[in-house]
Scaffold this motif. Structure first.
Motif, PDB file in Angstrom:
ATOM      1  N   GLY A  68       0.806  -1.225   0.000  1.00  0.00           N
ATOM      2  CA  GLY A  68       0.000   0.000   0.000  1.00  0.00           C
ATOM      3  C   GLY A  68       0.830   1.262   0.000  1.00  0.00           C
ATOM      4  N   ALA A  69       2.148   1.104   0.209  1.00  0.00           N
ATOM      5  CA  ALA A  69       3.045   2.267   0.206  1.00  0.00           C
ATOM      6  C   ALA A  69       3.663   2.428  -1.177  1.00  0.00           C
ATOM      7  CB  ALA A  69       4.142   2.082   1.243  1.00  0.00           C
ATOM      8  N   LEU A  70       3.992   3.658  -1.535  1.00  0.00           N
ATOM      9  CA  LEU A  70       4.661   3.940  -2.796  1.00  0.00           C
ATOM     10  C   LEU A  70       6.141   4.161  -2.504  1.00  0.00           C
ATOM     11  CD1 LEU A  70       4.387   4.530  -5.881  1.00  0.00           C
ATOM     12  CD2 LEU A  70       4.230   6.950  -5.258  1.00  0.00           C
ATOM     13  N   ARG A  71       6.986   3.261  -2.984  1.00  0.00           N
ATOM     14  CA  ARG A  71       8.433   3.375  -2.786  1.00  0.00           C
ATOM     15  C   ARG A  71       9.027   4.057  -4.016  1.00  0.00           C
ATOM     16  NH1 ARG A  71       9.598  -2.789  -2.475  1.00  0.00           N
ATOM     17  NH2 ARG A  71       8.259  -2.533  -4.308  1.00  0.00           N
ATOM     18  N   LEU A 128      24.069   2.381  -9.178  1.00  0.00           N
ATOM     19  CA  LEU A 128      23.235   2.359  -7.966  1.00  0.00           C
ATOM     20  C   LEU A 128      23.164   0.958  -7.366  1.00  0.00           C
ATOM     21  CD1 LEU A 128      20.356   4.734  -9.104  1.00  0.00           C
ATOM     22  CD2 LEU A 128      22.088   5.203  -7.368  1.00  0.00           C
ATOM     23  N   GLY A 129      24.339   0.365  -7.191  1.00  0.00           N
ATOM     24  CA  GLY A 129      24.406  -0.960  -6.597  1.00  0.00           C
ATOM     25  C   GLY A 129      23.905  -0.996  -5.171  1.00  0.00           C
ATOM     26  N   GLN A 130      23.845   0.184  -4.525  1.00  0.00           N
ATOM     27  CA  GLN A 130      23.358   0.256  -3.147  1.00  0.00           C
ATOM     28  C   GLN A 130      21.836   0.064  -3.063  1.00  0.00           C
ATOM     29  OE1 GLN A 130      25.401   3.775  -1.040  1.00  0.00           O
ATOM     30  NE2 GLN A 130      25.827   4.160  -3.193  1.00  0.00           N
ATOM     31  N   VAL A 131      21.161   0.196  -4.204  1.00  0.00           N
ATOM     32  CA  VAL A 131      19.705   0.019  -4.237  1.00  0.00           C
ATOM     33  C   VAL A 131      19.400  -1.405  -4.700  1.00  0.00           C
ATOM     34  CG1 VAL A 131      17.540   0.868  -5.192  1.00  0.00           C
ATOM     35  CG2 VAL A 131      19.430   2.457  -4.820  1.00  0.00           C
ATOM     36  N   PRO A 132      18.795  -2.236  -3.865  1.00  0.00           N
ATOM     37  CA  PRO A 132      18.513  -3.626  -4.235  1.00  0.00           C
ATOM     38  C   PRO A 132      17.617  -3.722  -5.464  1.00  0.00           C
ATOM     39  CG  PRO A 132      18.240  -3.302  -1.863  1.00  0.00           C
ATOM     40  CD  PRO A 132      18.404  -1.937  -2.476  1.00  0.00           C
ATOM     41  N   GLY A 134      14.755  -4.420  -7.922  1.00  0.00           N
ATOM     42  CA  GLY A 134      13.309  -4.520  -7.761  1.00  0.00           C
ATOM     43  C   GLY A 134      12.783  -3.971  -6.453  1.00  0.00           C
ATOM     44  N   SER A 135      13.539  -3.078  -5.816  1.00  0.00           N
ATOM     45  CA  SER A 135      13.166  -2.613  -4.480  1.00  0.00           C
ATOM     46  C   SER A 135      12.284  -1.379  -4.468  1.00  0.00           C
ATOM     47  CB  SER A 135      14.428  -2.321  -3.662  1.00  0.00           C
ATOM     48  OG  SER A 135      15.177  -1.267  -4.256  1.00  0.00           O
ATOM     49  N   THR A 158      16.786  -3.310 -13.431  1.00  0.00           N
ATOM     50  CA  THR A 158      17.291  -3.628 -12.098  1.00  0.00           C
ATOM     51  C   THR A 158      16.570  -2.965 -10.937  1.00  0.00           C
ATOM     52  OG1 THR A 158      18.938  -1.852 -12.180  1.00  0.00           O
ATOM     53  CG2 THR A 158      19.592  -3.994 -13.058  1.00  0.00           C
ATOM     54  N   LEU A 159      16.064  -1.764 -11.108  1.00  0.00           N
ATOM     55  CA  LEU A 159      15.550  -1.026  -9.963  1.00  0.00           C
ATOM     56  C   LEU A 159      14.052  -1.191  -9.767  1.00  0.00           C
ATOM     57  CD1 LEU A 159      17.617   2.270 -10.326  1.00  0.00           C
ATOM     58  CD2 LEU A 159      18.122   0.282  -8.905  1.00  0.00           C
ATOM     59  N   CYS A 160      13.284  -0.984 -10.831  1.00  0.00           N
ATOM     60  CA  CYS A 160      11.828  -1.033 -10.709  1.00  0.00           C
ATOM     61  C   CYS A 160      11.336  -2.457 -10.463  1.00  0.00           C
ATOM     62  CB  CYS A 160      11.170  -0.518 -11.988  1.00  0.00           C
ATOM     63  SG  CYS A 160      11.189   1.262 -12.166  1.00  0.00           S
ATOM     64  N   SER A 161      10.343  -2.584  -9.592  1.00  0.00           N
ATOM     65  CA  SER A 161       9.658  -3.860  -9.437  1.00  0.00           C
ATOM     66  C   SER A 161       8.813  -4.111 -10.681  1.00  0.00           C
ATOM     67  CB  SER A 161       8.767  -3.823  -8.194  1.00  0.00           C
ATOM     68  OG  SER A 161       7.817  -2.764  -8.297  1.00  0.00           O
ATOM     69  N   GLN A 162       8.405  -5.365 -10.898  1.00  0.00           N
ATOM     70  CA  GLN A 162       7.567  -5.679 -12.044  1.00  0.00           C
ATOM     71  C   GLN A 162       6.269  -4.878 -11.968  1.00  0.00           C
ATOM     72  OE1 GLN A 162       8.692  -7.594 -14.525  1.00  0.00           O
ATOM     73  NE2 GLN A 162       6.874  -7.003 -15.698  1.00  0.00           N
ATOM     74  N   GLY A 163       5.930  -4.198 -13.055  1.00  0.00           N
ATOM     75  CA  GLY A 163       4.757  -3.334 -13.046  1.00  0.00           C
ATOM     76  C   GLY A 163       5.050  -1.936 -12.545  1.00  0.00           C
ATOM     77  N   GLY A 164       6.314  -1.688 -12.161  1.00  0.00           N
ATOM     78  CA  GLY A 164       6.705  -0.361 -11.706  1.00  0.00           C
ATOM     79  C   GLY A 164       6.891   0.596 -12.872  1.00  0.00           C
TER      80      GLY A 164
END
Length: 240
Positions: A68-71, A128-132, A134-135, A158-164
């Motif tokens: 429910g949160a927007l990251r 941005l290896g510090q950002v996991p 799909g996080s 690498t960064l966006c989750s699926q559907g992001g």
């Protein structure tokens, strides 16, 4: 003619070129010159682009994750001028290759208490290896892609989750037959030095198309910037 005018402009800016070859200009530019110029130009650009940003970020809540949160990850946060457009409760991670914006960034954080600030990372958009992986649900870049190499593809993979989603508002190359494009070519070498690697002639919509988003919305717009060769912009988002 382009080469001749480039030489003339380089002669006018010869102290900058001398400092660059001595290895002095780049750190001085990143610490003093670029933040100063960006602050002055940014205020004007923010006013001109406000209506486009309001429309661009209107559907951000649609990409909230299962919790429910927007990251949200913003690449090239600068002074945080985009914070006002993010929805309440949004969890924001800020990144910028230049750490010298943090004073103004702190001011904008205080003005926008409707957001949750996660952390500030000093890093380039392509490093941005510090950002996991799909996080985050959303990645935002405004006036950043002209200095990077392949942000759209990197963010999508690498960064966006699926559907992001990957949101952008960027200045781009003018029409090749126009006088503005002519002056972009003339100014490019000196502009790149003064504006920390910014490229005036990138056709960024091509990079976005090559990233092969499942959905991509791009609008070509004009944001008038008197006496500056950056009138043509693209705005939109791509969905992973």
């Amino acid at each position: 003619l382009v080469l001749l005018l480039r030489v003339c402009l380089a002669l006018l800016a010869s102290p900058i070129y001398l400092l660059y070859f001595l290895g002095i200009w780049e750190p001085f530019c990143r610490k003093v010159v670029f933040p100063f110029l960006l602050e002055k130009i940014g205020v004007f650009h923010d006013k001109k682009s406000k209506k486009y940003k309001q429309e661009l970020f209107r559907n951000l809540p649609d990409f909230r994750g299962p919790s429910g949160a927007l990251r949200l990850l913003e690449i090239g946060t600068g002074s945080g001028s985009n914070f006002q457009f993010y929805p309440p409760g949004c969890k924001v991670t800020c990144t910028d290759i230049n750490p010298h914006f943090q004073e103004d960034l702190a001011k904008n954080m205080k003005k926008n208490q409707h957001l949750q600030y996660e952390e500030f990372l000093v890093a380039a958009g392509e490093d941005l290896g510090q950002v996991p992986s799909g996080s985050v649900d959303v990645v935002v870049c405004t006036l950043v892609l002209s200095t990077g190499h392949d942000h759209p593809t990197h963010c999508k993979k690498t960064l966006c989750s699926q559907g992001g989603a990957f949101y952008f508002l960027e200045h781009v190359a003018a029409e090749h037959s126009s006088w503005r494009y002519f002056w972009q070519q003339v100014c490019y070498p000196t502009w790149k030095l003064v504006f920390a690697g910014c490229c005036l002639t990138r056709e960024l919509w091509k990079n976005l198309e090559e990233a092969k988003f499942s959905e991509l919305k791009i609008q070509h717009i004009s944001i008038a910037m008197p006496w500056m060769p950056i009138e043509q912009h693209i705005v939109g988002y791509g969905v992973k």
